[in-house]
Design a protein around this motif. Sequence first.
Motif, PDB file in Angstrom:
ATOM      1  N   PHE A   1      -5.758   7.469 -18.475  1.00 41.02           N
ATOM      2  CA  PHE A   1      -5.828   6.423 -19.489  1.00 41.02           C
ATOM      3  C   PHE A   1      -4.548   6.315 -20.324  1.00 41.02           C
ATOM      4  N   ALA A   2      -3.522   7.062 -19.960  1.00 40.21           N
ATOM      5  CA  ALA A   2      -2.371   7.236 -20.835  1.00 40.21           C
ATOM      6  C   ALA A   2      -1.306   6.165 -20.645  1.00 40.21           C
ATOM      7  N   ASP A   3      -0.489   5.992 -21.676  1.00 38.66           N
ATOM      8  CA  ASP A   3       0.758   5.238 -21.574  1.00 38.66           C
ATOM      9  C   ASP A   3       1.910   6.179 -21.260  1.00 38.66           C
TER      10      ASP A   3
ATOM     11  N   PRO B   1       7.983   5.945 -11.208  1.00 32.93           N
ATOM     12  CA  PRO B   1       8.014   6.116  -9.753  1.00 32.93           C
ATOM     13  C   PRO B   1       7.869   7.590  -9.375  1.00 32.93           C
ATOM     14  N   GLY B   2       7.040   7.845  -8.378  1.00 28.28           N
ATOM     15  CA  GLY B   2       6.812   9.217  -7.929  1.00 28.28           C
ATOM     16  C   GLY B   2       5.674   9.917  -8.633  1.00 28.28           C
ATOM     17  N   LEU B   3       5.072   9.266  -9.643  1.00 25.95           N
ATOM     18  CA  LEU B   3       3.958   9.871 -10.384  1.00 25.95           C
ATOM     19  C   LEU B   3       2.639   9.220  -9.931  1.00 25.95           C
ATOM     20  N   THR B   4       1.688  10.064  -9.548  1.00 27.08           N
ATOM     21  CA  THR B   4       0.376   9.591  -9.107  1.00 27.08           C
ATOM     22  C   THR B   4      -0.711  10.308  -9.890  1.00 27.08           C
ATOM     23  N   VAL B   5      -1.672   9.565 -10.415  1.00 27.41           N
ATOM     24  CA  VAL B   5      -2.827  10.137 -11.101  1.00 27.41           C
ATOM     25  C   VAL B   5      -4.054   9.910 -10.237  1.00 27.41           C
ATOM     26  N   GLU B   6      -4.734  10.974  -9.868  1.00 24.78           N
ATOM     27  CA  GLU B   6      -5.926  10.882  -9.031  1.00 24.78           C
ATOM     28  C   GLU B   6      -7.168  11.186  -9.860  1.00 24.78           C
ATOM     29  N   ASP B   7      -8.126  10.299  -9.813  1.00 25.43           N
ATOM     30  CA  ASP B   7      -9.392  10.483 -10.525  1.00 25.43           C
ATOM     31  C   ASP B   7     -10.337  11.291  -9.639  1.00 25.43           C
ATOM     32  N   ASP B   8     -10.055  12.588  -9.506  1.00 27.14           N
ATOM     33  CA  ASP B   8     -10.847  13.436  -8.614  1.00 27.14           C
ATOM     34  C   ASP B   8     -11.621  14.525  -9.374  1.00 27.14           C
ATOM     35  N   TRP B   9     -11.798  14.329 -10.671  1.00 27.89           N
ATOM     36  CA  TRP B   9     -12.559  15.289 -11.473  1.00 27.89           C
ATOM     37  C   TRP B   9     -14.044  15.126 -11.188  1.00 27.89           C
ATOM     38  N   ASP B  10     -14.728  16.228 -10.829  1.00 31.94           N
ATOM     39  CA  ASP B  10     -16.167  16.143 -10.562  1.00 31.94           C
ATOM     40  C   ASP B  10     -16.919  17.276 -11.256  1.00 31.94           C
ATOM     41  N   GLY B  11     -16.490  17.594 -12.474  1.00 27.26           N
ATOM     42  CA  GLY B  11     -17.146  18.642 -13.240  1.00 27.26           C
ATOM     43  C   GLY B  11     -18.585  18.292 -13.557  1.00 27.26           C
TER      44      GLY B  11
ATOM     45  N   VAL C   1       6.678  11.323 -19.705  1.00 24.90           N
ATOM     46  CA  VAL C   1       6.894  10.441 -18.552  1.00 24.90           C
ATOM     47  C   VAL C   1       5.987   9.215 -18.650  1.00 24.90           C
ATOM     48  N   PRO C   2       6.507   8.018 -18.429  1.00 26.70           N
ATOM     49  CA  PRO C   2       5.648   6.834 -18.435  1.00 26.70           C
ATOM     50  C   PRO C   2       4.575   6.935 -17.347  1.00 26.70           C
ATOM     51  N   ARG C   3       3.411   6.423 -17.655  1.00 27.28           N
ATOM     52  CA  ARG C   3       2.295   6.481 -16.705  1.00 27.28           C
ATOM     53  C   ARG C   3       2.631   5.813 -15.379  1.00 27.28           C
ATOM     54  N   ASP C   4       3.504   4.787 -15.402  1.00 22.17           N
ATOM     55  CA  ASP C   4       3.842   4.057 -14.189  1.00 22.17           C
ATOM     56  C   ASP C   4       5.179   4.477 -13.591  1.00 22.17           C
TER      57      ASP C   4
END
Length: 399
Positions: A164-166, A189-199, A184-187
């Motif tokens: 959810f970050a900027d 290049p080379g940065l990927t955020v994966e929504d793989d949390w399953d707590g 680091v800006p959320r967008d």
Amino acid sequence: MSSPPGPAHVIADDTEALKVAEALAEEFRTGAAERDARRRLPRAELDRLSASGLLAITVPAGYGGADVSAVTLAEVFRLLAAADASLAQIPQSHFVYINVLRRQGTQAQQAFFFGEVLAGKRFGNAQSEAGTKHIQDIRTRLTPAAAGSYTLTGVKHYSTGALFADWIPVLARAENDDLHVAYVPRDAPGLTVEDDWDGMGQRTTASGTVKLDAVPVPADRVVPHHLTFRGPQLHGAIAQLLHAAIDAGIASGALAEAVAFVRAKSRPWFESGFETAAEDPLLIQRFGELALQVRGAEALLSAAARSVDTARGQLDDDTAAEASIAVAAAKVAAANAAVETGSSLFEVSGTRSALDSLGLHRHWRDARTHTLHDPARWKVQHIGRYVLNGTKPPRHGLL
């Protein structure tokens, strides 16, 4: 998702911060169980949080912020967590990395990033790593590149707020192994955020994975975090104070739900001889015991926050140590209260409270998940060493 365009409200002082937090907590309480059950990520709620100005309340007054006390900040988190513990957890790192800038940022960095925060921008985090020797074994590298810039390479886990970050503050080591934070800006290049949390708990924090593949970072976006720990510091105390506030909020939220359920829905045990469950002396006794735990946690949280404020006013080895120990005590008590109250909710409410459709189990799941953040047993150790032998706690940032 970044925060919405348009200026955020600027909160003036502690009183306004608490008033705004109370109003938002009431708003967020509605729908908290549904968000948890469906794992509906709170994007709209976070945008409301950004627009309210609450995310900027620790910006120094010299840069236009309210610079609220630790007492106020802790109470804001407690109020939010009592309504929705997942939602309250998301901005914890946001405030931690504002604090890093307060401590080690240059004037230019502070002017830029505090301006971003006042505009409603959000910080996430990319600090913890999985599969390493221990939590301090950071393997993400900050490598020199052309013209004084850097590149970032590594993989981060439990990255609460990143989705959810900027801006995503990344904890990394430079060539000499010194610890730095790269903003680091959320967008980028080379940065990927994966929504793989399953707590099982804190389901809607989206505390997933951040992958960094030679992400470019200008030199003026890097802060020397290792310097924070070379003298008296409150980095760990403030970070842990917010965790304690979240646990205290979970405990008070669970107790409030138990009270409402027993008053409205629970049946008295037939042997009690009373018409309502709320008249049962054994239930009254148990509620009294739970209330004592919750009140104790809240009192220790307030005392810890006052110790942090005292140390902020006169920071030295003694005041920093006292603040860390006070926060450790609050964290242990709040963690115990959260887990106990979240579990005992069912004991006092009866069989019907276990219906999955009611979602009352989210309090225990959130408590049990959040209290795994760092072990209370080590906090008890440091408290004991301090009380018995006068041993000051270490400066590793987790106390």
